[in-house]
Motif scaffolding. Sequence first.
Motif, PDB file in Angstrom:
ATOM      1  N   MET A   1       0.849  -1.204   0.000  1.00 52.09           N
ATOM      2  CA  MET A   1       0.000   0.000   0.000  1.00 52.09           C
ATOM      3  C   MET A   1       0.888   1.259   0.000  1.00 52.09           C
ATOM      4  SD  MET A   1      -3.240   0.850   2.496  1.00 52.09           S
ATOM      5  CE  MET A   1      -4.722   0.760   1.485  1.00 52.09           C
ATOM      6  N   PHE A   2       0.455   2.257  -0.786  1.00 54.44           N
ATOM      7  CA  PHE A   2       1.186   3.513  -0.870  1.00 54.44           C
ATOM      8  C   PHE A   2       0.615   4.525   0.121  1.00 54.44           C
ATOM      9  CE2 PHE A   2       1.809   1.651  -5.044  1.00 54.44           C
ATOM     10  CZ  PHE A   2       3.141   1.922  -5.305  1.00 54.44           C
ATOM     11  N   ALA A   3       1.461   5.453   0.564  1.00 52.88           N
ATOM     12  CA  ALA A   3       0.977   6.575   1.351  1.00 52.88           C
ATOM     13  C   ALA A   3       1.768   7.820   0.980  1.00 52.88           C
ATOM     14  CB  ALA A   3       1.121   6.303   2.838  1.00 52.88           C
ATOM     15  N   VAL A   4       1.081   8.949   0.979  1.00 48.39           N
ATOM     16  CA  VAL A   4       1.710  10.264   0.806  1.00 48.39           C
ATOM     17  C   VAL A   4       1.308  11.082   2.027  1.00 48.39           C
ATOM     18  CG1 VAL A   4       1.669  12.398  -0.533  1.00 48.39           C
ATOM     19  CG2 VAL A   4       1.674  10.176  -1.697  1.00 48.39           C
ATOM     20  N   GLU A   5       2.306  11.716   2.670  1.00 50.72           N
ATOM     21  CA  GLU A   5       2.005  12.448   3.907  1.00 50.72           C
ATOM     22  C   GLU A   5       2.542  13.870   3.813  1.00 50.72           C
ATOM     23  OE1 GLU A   5       1.785  11.058   8.463  1.00 50.72           O
ATOM     24  OE2 GLU A   5       3.823  11.087   7.698  1.00 50.72           O
ATOM     25  N   ALA A  37      -1.780  11.712   6.237  1.00 54.64           N
ATOM     26  CA  ALA A  37      -1.287  10.639   5.358  1.00 54.64           C
ATOM     27  C   ALA A  37      -2.456  10.039   4.587  1.00 54.64           C
ATOM     28  CB  ALA A  37      -0.588   9.558   6.181  1.00 54.64           C
ATOM     29  N   PHE A  39      -3.647   7.082   1.979  1.00 55.74           N
ATOM     30  CA  PHE A  39      -3.243   5.724   1.573  1.00 55.74           C
ATOM     31  C   PHE A  39      -4.019   5.269   0.341  1.00 55.74           C
ATOM     32  CE2 PHE A  39      -0.847   4.361   5.382  1.00 55.74           C
ATOM     33  CZ  PHE A  39      -1.194   5.358   6.273  1.00 55.74           C
ATOM     34  N   LEU A  43      -1.105   3.454  -7.876  1.00 56.96           N
ATOM     35  CA  LEU A  43      -0.755   4.785  -8.366  1.00 56.96           C
ATOM     36  C   LEU A  43      -1.501   5.032  -9.671  1.00 56.96           C
ATOM     37  CD1 LEU A  43       3.111   4.689  -7.754  1.00 56.96           C
ATOM     38  CD2 LEU A  43       1.290   5.446  -6.210  1.00 56.96           C
ATOM     39  N   GLY A  47       1.942   8.277 -11.912  1.00 55.72           N
ATOM     40  CA  GLY A  47       2.822   7.806 -10.846  1.00 55.72           C
ATOM     41  C   GLY A  47       2.481   8.399  -9.491  1.00 55.72           C
ATOM     42  N   LEU A  48       1.240   8.831  -9.342  1.00 54.43           N
ATOM     43  CA  LEU A  48       0.817   9.495  -8.102  1.00 54.43           C
ATOM     44  C   LEU A  48      -0.165   8.652  -7.299  1.00 54.43           C
ATOM     45  CD1 LEU A  48       0.105  13.127  -9.378  1.00 54.43           C
ATOM     46  CD2 LEU A  48       1.959  12.395  -7.863  1.00 54.43           C
ATOM     47  N   GLY A  49       0.049   8.647  -5.985  1.00 60.67           N
ATOM     48  CA  GLY A  49      -0.981   8.138  -5.092  1.00 60.67           C
ATOM     49  C   GLY A  49      -2.061   9.202  -5.004  1.00 60.67           C
ATOM     50  N   ILE A  50      -1.671  10.378  -4.586  1.00 59.48           N
ATOM     51  CA  ILE A  50      -2.528  11.553  -4.677  1.00 59.48           C
ATOM     52  C   ILE A  50      -1.658  12.713  -5.129  1.00 59.48           C
ATOM     53  CG2 ILE A  50      -4.231  10.970  -2.881  1.00 59.48           C
ATOM     54  CD1 ILE A  50      -2.385  13.094  -1.225  1.00 59.48           C
ATOM     55  N   ASP A  51      -2.299  13.798  -5.521  1.00 55.47           N
ATOM     56  CA  ASP A  51      -1.600  15.014  -5.916  1.00 55.47           C
ATOM     57  C   ASP A  51      -1.162  15.725  -4.636  1.00 55.47           C
ATOM     58  OD1 ASP A  51      -1.021  17.718  -6.509  1.00 55.47           O
ATOM     59  OD2 ASP A  51      -2.302  17.662  -8.283  1.00 55.47           O
ATOM     60  N   ILE A  52       0.168  15.771  -4.415  1.00 60.89           N
ATOM     61  CA  ILE A  52       0.687  16.313  -3.154  1.00 60.89           C
ATOM     62  C   ILE A  52       0.350  17.802  -2.996  1.00 60.89           C
ATOM     63  CG2 ILE A  52       2.983  16.992  -3.935  1.00 60.89           C
ATOM     64  CD1 ILE A  52       4.090  15.601  -1.426  1.00 60.89           C
ATOM     65  N   ARG A 115      -4.816   8.980   7.708  1.00 60.29           N
ATOM     66  CA  ARG A 115      -4.313   9.068   9.087  1.00 60.29           C
ATOM     67  C   ARG A 115      -3.928  10.513   9.378  1.00 60.29           C
ATOM     68  NH1 ARG A 115       0.683   5.668  10.127  1.00 60.29           N
ATOM     69  NH2 ARG A 115       1.778   7.528   9.431  1.00 60.29           N
TER      70      ARG A 115
ATOM     71  N   THR C  83       8.084   9.837  -9.563  1.00 56.69           N
ATOM     72  CA  THR C  83       7.555  10.461  -8.353  1.00 56.69           C
ATOM     73  C   THR C  83       8.134   9.775  -7.118  1.00 56.69           C
ATOM     74  OG1 THR C  83       5.731   8.904  -8.299  1.00 56.69           O
ATOM     75  CG2 THR C  83       5.336  10.978  -9.457  1.00 56.69           C
ATOM     76  N   GLU C  85       6.491   8.319  -4.849  1.00 58.70           N
ATOM     77  CA  GLU C  85       5.809   7.040  -4.702  1.00 58.70           C
ATOM     78  C   GLU C  85       6.440   5.967  -5.590  1.00 58.70           C
ATOM     79  OE1 GLU C  85       4.466  10.086  -5.109  1.00 58.70           O
ATOM     80  OE2 GLU C  85       2.281  10.023  -4.879  1.00 58.70           O
ATOM     81  N   VAL C  86       6.691   6.327  -6.856  1.00 61.44           N
ATOM     82  CA  VAL C  86       7.300   5.368  -7.792  1.00 61.44           C
ATOM     83  C   VAL C  86       8.682   4.950  -7.295  1.00 61.44           C
ATOM     84  CG1 VAL C  86       8.318   5.194 -10.111  1.00 61.44           C
ATOM     85  CG2 VAL C  86       5.973   6.057  -9.828  1.00 61.44           C
ATOM     86  N   ARG C 125       6.509  13.447   2.683  1.00 58.94           N
ATOM     87  CA  ARG C 125       7.149  12.152   2.524  1.00 58.94           C
ATOM     88  C   ARG C 125       6.134  11.171   1.943  1.00 58.94           C
ATOM     89  NH1 ARG C 125       7.533   9.549   8.635  1.00 58.94           N
ATOM     90  NH2 ARG C 125       5.448  10.175   9.301  1.00 58.94           N
ATOM     91  N   TRP C 127       5.564   6.611   1.238  1.00 60.04           N
ATOM     92  CA  TRP C 127       6.111   5.273   1.489  1.00 60.04           C
ATOM     93  C   TRP C 127       5.315   4.210   0.754  1.00 60.04           C
ATOM     94  CZ3 TRP C 127       3.928   8.232   5.438  1.00 60.04           C
ATOM     95  CH2 TRP C 127       2.762   7.746   6.051  1.00 60.04           C
ATOM     96  N   TYR C 128       5.950   3.054   0.588  1.00 62.39           N
ATOM     97  CA  TYR C 128       5.268   1.864   0.096  1.00 62.39           C
ATOM     98  C   TYR C 128       5.547   0.744   1.073  1.00 62.39           C
ATOM     99  CZ  TYR C 128       3.593  -2.009  -2.638  1.00 62.39           C
ATOM    100  OH  TYR C 128       2.898  -3.111  -3.033  1.00 62.39           O
ATOM    101  N   GLU C 129       4.480   0.052   1.437  1.00 63.14           N
ATOM    102  CA  GLU C 129       4.584  -1.061   2.382  1.00 63.14           C
ATOM    103  C   GLU C 129       3.874  -2.257   1.786  1.00 63.14           C
ATOM    104  OE1 GLU C 129       3.497  -0.049   6.451  1.00 63.14           O
ATOM    105  OE2 GLU C 129       2.495  -1.983   6.691  1.00 63.14           O
TER     106      GLU C 129
END
Lengths: 132, 132, 132, 132, 132, 132
Positions: A1-5, A37, A39, A43, A47-52, A115, C83, C85-86, C125, C127-129
């Motif tokens: 699982m990806f996360a951007v925080e 964060a 999740f 992607l 290549g994005l989880g979300i747009d930072i 989160r 990115t 994430e990538v 930041r 991450w990938y888990e």
Amino acid sequence: MFAVEVRDHMMIAHSLKREVFGPAQGLHGATFVVDAAFFTQDLDDDGLGIDIGLATQVLGDVLKPLNYQNLDDLAMFAGKVTTTEVLAKHLFDAIAAKIAAGELGPGSGRIEKLRITLHESHVARAWYEGAL
Amino acid sequence: MFAVEVRDHMMIAHSLKREVFGPAQGLHGATFVVDAAFFTQDLDDDGLGIDIGLATQVLGDVLKPLNYQNLDDLAMFAGKVTTTEVLAKHLFDAIAAKIAAGELGPGSGRIEKLRITLHESHVARAWYEGAL
Amino acid sequence: MFAVEVRDHMMIAHSLKREVFGPAQGLHGATFVVDAAFFTQDLDDDGLGIDIGLATQVLGDVLKPLNYQNLDDLAMFAGKVTTTEVLAKHLFDAIAAKIAAGELGPGSGRIEKLRITLHESHVARAWYEGAL
Amino acid sequence: MFAVEVRDHMMIAHSLKREVFGPAQGLHGATFVVDAAFFTQDLDDDGLGIDIGLATQVLGDVLKPLNYQNLDDLAMFAGKVTTTEVLAKHLFDAIAAKIAAGELGPGSGRIEKLRITLHESHVARAWYEGAL
Amino acid sequence: MFAVEVRDHMMIAHSLKREVFGPAQGLHGATFVVDAAFFTQDLDDDGLGIDIGLATQVLGDVLKPLNYQNLDDLAMFAGKVTTTEVLAKHLFDAIAAKIAAGELGPGSGRIEKLRITLHESHVARAWYEGAL
Amino acid sequence: MFAVEVRDHMMIAHSLKREVFGPAQGLHGATFVVDAAFFTQDLDDDGLGIDIGLATQVLGDVLKPLNYQNLDDLAMFAGKVTTTEVLAKHLFDAIAAKIAAGELGPGSGRIEKLRITLHESHVARAWYEGAL
């Protein structure tokens, strides 16, 4: 699982008017450094989880009505004790509503979990994490 | 799920007497900055996951017998290798026992999960997380 | 569950050539401070989740081909948008391959989960888990 | 020159009632993580610049009357604007008085300089440094 | 002496084309977390060393022409090697010019000293400090 | 004035056998995260205060004889109390000797000042700073 925080902060006054809080029952305040964060399982094509950039914008938006306020005076917290945990849940709900409204862009629907962490000092923090 | 995390530290000597540890087989030491995170599904009527004052107290209590000690001399670690991981589990068990004994206050029973993180330097840390 | 986490960093140039990235479409760069967390259910007879020396070595090994590079010029990222994430997923895959190859020592098979976190600034930041 | 620095924190409410402060004119609050650095030319026979235990005690003592307070209500700040800079100077004066009173132990007279730093968020801090 | 320090960051690409830089001779990049500290002897009537809002604005302004750029392409760095030290001095000069132009508000003239710190990773930083 | 600062760490055991140290009189230990800052008035033709690679190398070299040691057993500390301040001065002298020997490269002679900071926990640190 990806996360951007992403991180921002707010500076508030409040009182915690229950016996359990001891000296914090009086009016005092806090800087909360806040991490949000987001999740996702995958992607998007960029290549994005979300747009930072949008994430930072949305975090700032939900902090704005609280920042530089006395939380004791805000209608949204009437009858509530504004502990760090309660504020984490409040911000979680506020961001979750913005995700539901699509404010995180086309990828809003991909966000599965959120989160919200509030750092209240160098020795204490609290967070709320939940599925969307 | 909510979490409240508090921080304290201990300064100990020990030796890791197995070949795999190379230079750490000799007597040396560490500062462990220790985070204890307490997880609950809900908050109580005061808006608390746990009482952060009691959490800080309990963390200090379990660190006290180890702080300023040579762990090689402590009966509780006889026959054990006191790696960061082993110490994380030791502190987890010690706090879990205090939770079971109700030392986290009336909300002790609400704590579902616990995580103990030991930061041993700016580039390494370890933790143990488990259900209660 | 136990985790051991080690830290290193890399300094790279890249461009993110999609409209969504705004000013980051041009050639710029980043320092990524990278944390690799290795999760195990148990400890070995030496009290180890994994050998922290090997973990540090393996993290350095996977960063080396990227460090001080322009990622736009690397064949491994052809057609990809690099990115944060990538890159987290790329490093996850690279370390997972080394775990599968036994480079984390005799305990490699015990590693159940891996998390790679990239800190790109003091306010962001990713991450990938994933399970192994 | 030697320095020993210790850290503590306080959580306060206040308002900054001058036009220049914009939204901070209203009642809000802050966590101030406070560092106190004690400078000496030499060490004593025990290898100490100052006794770090006494330093921590004295820092806690000067924070206590401010911690969990609304600074607008404190007589000591009547007619003052309690900016981070003003608070740094206030704490400097309070610790300097304790040094003059010998509360830092037999080595109090050796302290030549003092610096008080207040971190108000992850992006802003202020300090006051002066000779004694 | 008082100081107020604010933080921001920039993400740049560059190459350091001298033999001494080894692998950093190639095109790579960095995140620089930048602290700007403004020193004054006194505070104004509002209890301010400088206006922290203006300080943050000015820091953002001097970072903007560099952020998301390849420094090798910028005329202002033609013939220069853009080491962390050189960039610290560049930002120092840019902020000093803005102070001279009064952009830090009516208190600009009170600023006696300035320090610009660039954190390039968790293990390295550089700064330039000078009188105005 | 320019400064370049690099970070490393060491993990040691020691006892502080004087009454003033209370519980720290027994054998215990510490992780010291160590920063070495090198100050120069000018930069060389390559835009360098000092060569950061050499700085990192030299810091590692002076930490090596102490790392993973019981300082009570080292001849270099016989008759000394190895407080954080004493260790800061020891490392200062060791690096100053290497600078005098030219180990910081052709620019060694340009280094005017040196500061060694030892972080012993998240709430305490000490440093020694001196001219060369």
